[in-house]
Design a protein around this motif. Structure first.
Motif, PDB file in Angstrom:
ATOM      1  N   GLN A   1       5.657   7.644   5.951  1.00 35.33           N
ATOM      2  CA  GLN A   1       6.985   7.248   5.484  1.00 35.33           C
ATOM      3  C   GLN A   1       8.067   8.255   5.871  1.00 35.33           C
ATOM      4  O   GLN A   1       7.799   9.442   6.008  1.00 35.33           O
ATOM      5  CB  GLN A   1       6.948   7.087   3.954  1.00 35.33           C
ATOM      6  CG  GLN A   1       5.898   6.106   3.512  1.00 35.33           C
ATOM      7  CD  GLN A   1       5.513   6.200   2.049  1.00 35.33           C
ATOM      8  OE1 GLN A   1       4.923   5.290   1.539  1.00 35.33           O
ATOM      9  NE2 GLN A   1       5.809   7.286   1.360  1.00 35.33           N
ATOM     10  N   ASP A   2       9.284   7.750   5.989  1.00 37.67           N
ATOM     11  CA  ASP A   2      10.451   8.588   6.293  1.00 37.67           C
ATOM     12  C   ASP A   2      11.031   9.233   5.040  1.00 37.67           C
ATOM     13  O   ASP A   2      12.064   9.881   5.115  1.00 37.67           O
ATOM     14  CB  ASP A   2      11.545   7.743   6.963  1.00 37.67           C
ATOM     15  CG  ASP A   2      11.162   7.302   8.359  1.00 37.67           C
ATOM     16  OD1 ASP A   2      10.387   8.020   9.029  1.00 37.67           O
ATOM     17  OD2 ASP A   2      11.626   6.232   8.784  1.00 37.67           O
ATOM     18  N   TRP A   3      10.425   9.036   3.895  1.00 34.62           N
ATOM     19  CA  TRP A   3      10.948   9.553   2.633  1.00 34.62           C
ATOM     20  C   TRP A   3       9.826  10.238   1.849  1.00 34.62           C
ATOM     21  O   TRP A   3       8.657  10.045   2.116  1.00 34.62           O
ATOM     22  CB  TRP A   3      11.573   8.428   1.798  1.00 34.62           C
ATOM     23  CG  TRP A   3      10.621   7.316   1.506  1.00 34.62           C
ATOM     24  CD1 TRP A   3       9.763   7.210   0.436  1.00 34.62           C
ATOM     25  CD2 TRP A   3      10.389   6.147   2.292  1.00 34.62           C
ATOM     26  NE1 TRP A   3       9.024   6.067   0.514  1.00 34.62           N
ATOM     27  CE2 TRP A   3       9.385   5.392   1.641  1.00 34.62           C
ATOM     28  CE3 TRP A   3      10.931   5.661   3.476  1.00 34.62           C
ATOM     29  CZ2 TRP A   3       8.925   4.173   2.141  1.00 34.62           C
ATOM     30  CZ3 TRP A   3      10.455   4.453   3.970  1.00 34.62           C
ATOM     31  CH2 TRP A   3       9.473   3.726   3.302  1.00 34.62           C
ATOM     32  N   ASP A   4      10.219  11.050   0.874  1.00 37.27           N
ATOM     33  CA  ASP A   4       9.272  11.719  -0.017  1.00 37.27           C
ATOM     34  C   ASP A   4       8.759  10.718  -1.048  1.00 37.27           C
ATOM     35  O   ASP A   4       9.482   9.799  -1.454  1.00 37.27           O
ATOM     36  CB  ASP A   4       9.943  12.876  -0.759  1.00 37.27           C
ATOM     37  CG  ASP A   4      10.492  13.941   0.174  1.00 37.27           C
ATOM     38  OD1 ASP A   4       9.927  14.146   1.267  1.00 37.27           O
ATOM     39  OD2 ASP A   4      11.504  14.570  -0.192  1.00 37.27           O
ATOM     40  N   GLU A   5       7.516  10.929  -1.480  1.00 40.47           N
ATOM     41  CA  GLU A   5       6.936  10.082  -2.527  1.00 40.47           C
ATOM     42  C   GLU A   5       6.184  10.966  -3.507  1.00 40.47           C
ATOM     43  O   GLU A   5       5.380  11.809  -3.113  1.00 40.47           O
ATOM     44  CB  GLU A   5       6.000   9.035  -1.937  1.00 40.47           C
ATOM     45  CG  GLU A   5       5.416   8.108  -2.981  1.00 40.47           C
ATOM     46  CD  GLU A   5       4.538   7.022  -2.395  1.00 40.47           C
ATOM     47  OE1 GLU A   5       4.104   6.159  -3.174  1.00 40.47           O
ATOM     48  OE2 GLU A   5       4.268   7.034  -1.179  1.00 40.47           O
ATOM     49  N   PHE A   6       6.464  10.751  -4.780  1.00 36.31           N
ATOM     50  CA  PHE A   6       5.737  11.408  -5.868  1.00 36.31           C
ATOM     51  C   PHE A   6       4.914  10.322  -6.534  1.00 36.31           C
ATOM     52  O   PHE A   6       5.452   9.264  -6.880  1.00 36.31           O
ATOM     53  CB  PHE A   6       6.724  12.026  -6.870  1.00 36.31           C
ATOM     54  CG  PHE A   6       6.069  12.587  -8.103  1.00 36.31           C
ATOM     55  CD1 PHE A   6       5.652  13.903  -8.138  1.00 36.31           C
ATOM     56  CD2 PHE A   6       5.870  11.796  -9.225  1.00 36.31           C
ATOM     57  CE1 PHE A   6       5.046  14.427  -9.273  1.00 36.31           C
ATOM     58  CE2 PHE A   6       5.267  12.303 -10.364  1.00 36.31           C
ATOM     59  CZ  PHE A   6       4.858  13.628 -10.391  1.00 36.31           C
ATOM     60  N   VAL A   7       3.613  10.541  -6.696  1.00 36.53           N
ATOM     61  CA  VAL A   7       2.771   9.565  -7.387  1.00 36.53           C
ATOM     62  C   VAL A   7       2.056  10.238  -8.549  1.00 36.53           C
ATOM     63  O   VAL A   7       1.621  11.392  -8.452  1.00 36.53           O
ATOM     64  CB  VAL A   7       1.749   8.877  -6.454  1.00 36.53           C
ATOM     65  CG1 VAL A   7       2.442   7.993  -5.442  1.00 36.53           C
ATOM     66  CG2 VAL A   7       0.848   9.868  -5.770  1.00 36.53           C
ATOM     67  N   LEU A   8       1.967   9.507  -9.646  1.00 36.53           N
ATOM     68  CA  LEU A   8       1.261   9.947 -10.838  1.00 36.53           C
ATOM     69  C   LEU A   8       0.241   8.873 -11.174  1.00 36.53           C
ATOM     70  O   LEU A   8       0.593   7.689 -11.257  1.00 36.53           O
ATOM     71  CB  LEU A   8       2.241  10.111 -12.012  1.00 36.53           C
ATOM     72  CG  LEU A   8       1.637  10.263 -13.401  1.00 36.53           C
ATOM     73  CD1 LEU A   8       0.914  11.605 -13.536  1.00 36.53           C
ATOM     74  CD2 LEU A   8       2.712  10.123 -14.464  1.00 36.53           C
ATOM     75  N   LEU A   9      -1.024   9.255 -11.333  1.00 36.00           N
ATOM     76  CA  LEU A   9      -2.035   8.308 -11.748  1.00 36.00           C
ATOM     77  C   LEU A   9      -2.008   8.240 -13.272  1.00 36.00           C
ATOM     78  O   LEU A   9      -2.246   9.239 -13.945  1.00 36.00           O
ATOM     79  CB  LEU A   9      -3.418   8.713 -11.243  1.00 36.00           C
ATOM     80  CG  LEU A   9      -4.405   7.567 -11.346  1.00 36.00           C
ATOM     81  CD1 LEU A   9      -4.239   6.635 -10.155  1.00 36.00           C
ATOM     82  CD2 LEU A   9      -5.819   8.076 -11.418  1.00 36.00           C
ATOM     83  N   VAL A  10      -1.690   7.068 -13.789  1.00 37.58           N
ATOM     84  CA  VAL A  10      -1.523   6.869 -15.232  1.00 37.58           C
ATOM     85  C   VAL A  10      -2.834   6.437 -15.882  1.00 37.58           C
ATOM     86  O   VAL A  10      -3.170   6.875 -16.981  1.00 37.58           O
ATOM     87  CB  VAL A  10      -0.410   5.829 -15.502  1.00 37.58           C
ATOM     88  CG1 VAL A  10      -0.259   5.537 -16.974  1.00 37.58           C
ATOM     89  CG2 VAL A  10       0.912   6.300 -14.900  1.00 37.58           C
ATOM     90  N   ALA A  11      -3.564   5.547 -15.220  1.00 33.74           N
ATOM     91  CA  ALA A  11      -4.822   5.019 -15.761  1.00 33.74           C
ATOM     92  C   ALA A  11      -5.744   4.688 -14.600  1.00 33.74           C
ATOM     93  O   ALA A  11      -5.287   4.428 -13.485  1.00 33.74           O
ATOM     94  CB  ALA A  11      -4.554   3.772 -16.604  1.00 33.74           C
ATOM     95  N   GLY A  12      -7.052   4.690 -14.880  1.00 37.45           N
ATOM     96  CA  GLY A  12      -8.024   4.349 -13.852  1.00 37.45           C
ATOM     97  C   GLY A  12      -8.437   5.569 -13.052  1.00 37.45           C
ATOM     98  O   GLY A  12      -8.412   6.698 -13.540  1.00 37.45           O
ATOM     99  N   ALA A  13      -8.789   5.330 -11.788  1.00 33.66           N
ATOM    100  CA  ALA A  13      -9.206   6.411 -10.899  1.00 33.66           C
ATOM    101  C   ALA A  13      -8.927   5.981  -9.464  1.00 33.66           C
ATOM    102  O   ALA A  13      -8.912   4.791  -9.154  1.00 33.66           O
ATOM    103  CB  ALA A  13     -10.692   6.715 -11.072  1.00 33.66           C
ATOM    104  N   ALA A  14      -8.702   6.970  -8.612  1.00 37.29           N
ATOM    105  CA  ALA A  14      -8.431   6.680  -7.211  1.00 37.29           C
ATOM    106  C   ALA A  14      -8.829   7.871  -6.355  1.00 37.29           C
ATOM    107  O   ALA A  14      -8.875   9.006  -6.828  1.00 37.29           O
ATOM    108  CB  ALA A  14      -6.943   6.371  -7.001  1.00 37.29           C
TER     109      ALA A  14
END
Length: 119
Positions: free
Chosen positions: A52-65
């Motif tokens: 991507q051409d932009w920054d991304e912040f991800v937070l895992l709230v539930a489950g697993a990945a």
């Protein structure tokens, strides 16, 4: 009236696996977009990388990945874990939990065409 909005990231989750991930834009602000992503066992297609051409912040709230970042290997994510993916960081979702929904909060910053106000 203030225009404040409230919600729950865990509301309205699917009770069974879905054919595709569910993307819900929670807010579109100047230069940024905040979304909830619900995965039910999905992963990125073989050979596909987000770049991507932009920054991304991800937070895992539930489950697993399992998140793969090019050159850094696999990272198992549990609820509460987060990642900051600067622009041009190639990444992919290797796996998400199949036994129930995996819920992500994603903040896209500097995304071209992001909204100009709350949705």
């Amino acid at each position: 009236m203030s225009g404040a909005r409230f919600g729950s990231l865990l509301e309205g989750l699917p009770a069974s696996p879905q054919p595709d991930e569910l993307f819900t834009t929670l807010a579109a602000l100047p230069g940024s977009r905040i979304e909830r992503i619900v995965s039910t066992g999905q992963s990125s297609p073989d050979g596909f990388w987000y770049d991507q051409d932009w920054d991304e912040f991800v937070l895992l709230v539930a489950g697993a990945a399992t998140l793969q970042v090019e050159g850094e290997g696999d990272r198992l994510l549990s609820p509460g874990d987060w990642a900051l993916l600067p622009a041009r960081t190639r990444h992919r979702v290797a796996a998400t939990a199949a036994g129930g929904p995996t819920v992500w909060l994603a903040i896209h910053a500097g995304e071209p065409g992001s909204g100009t106000g709350a949705e």
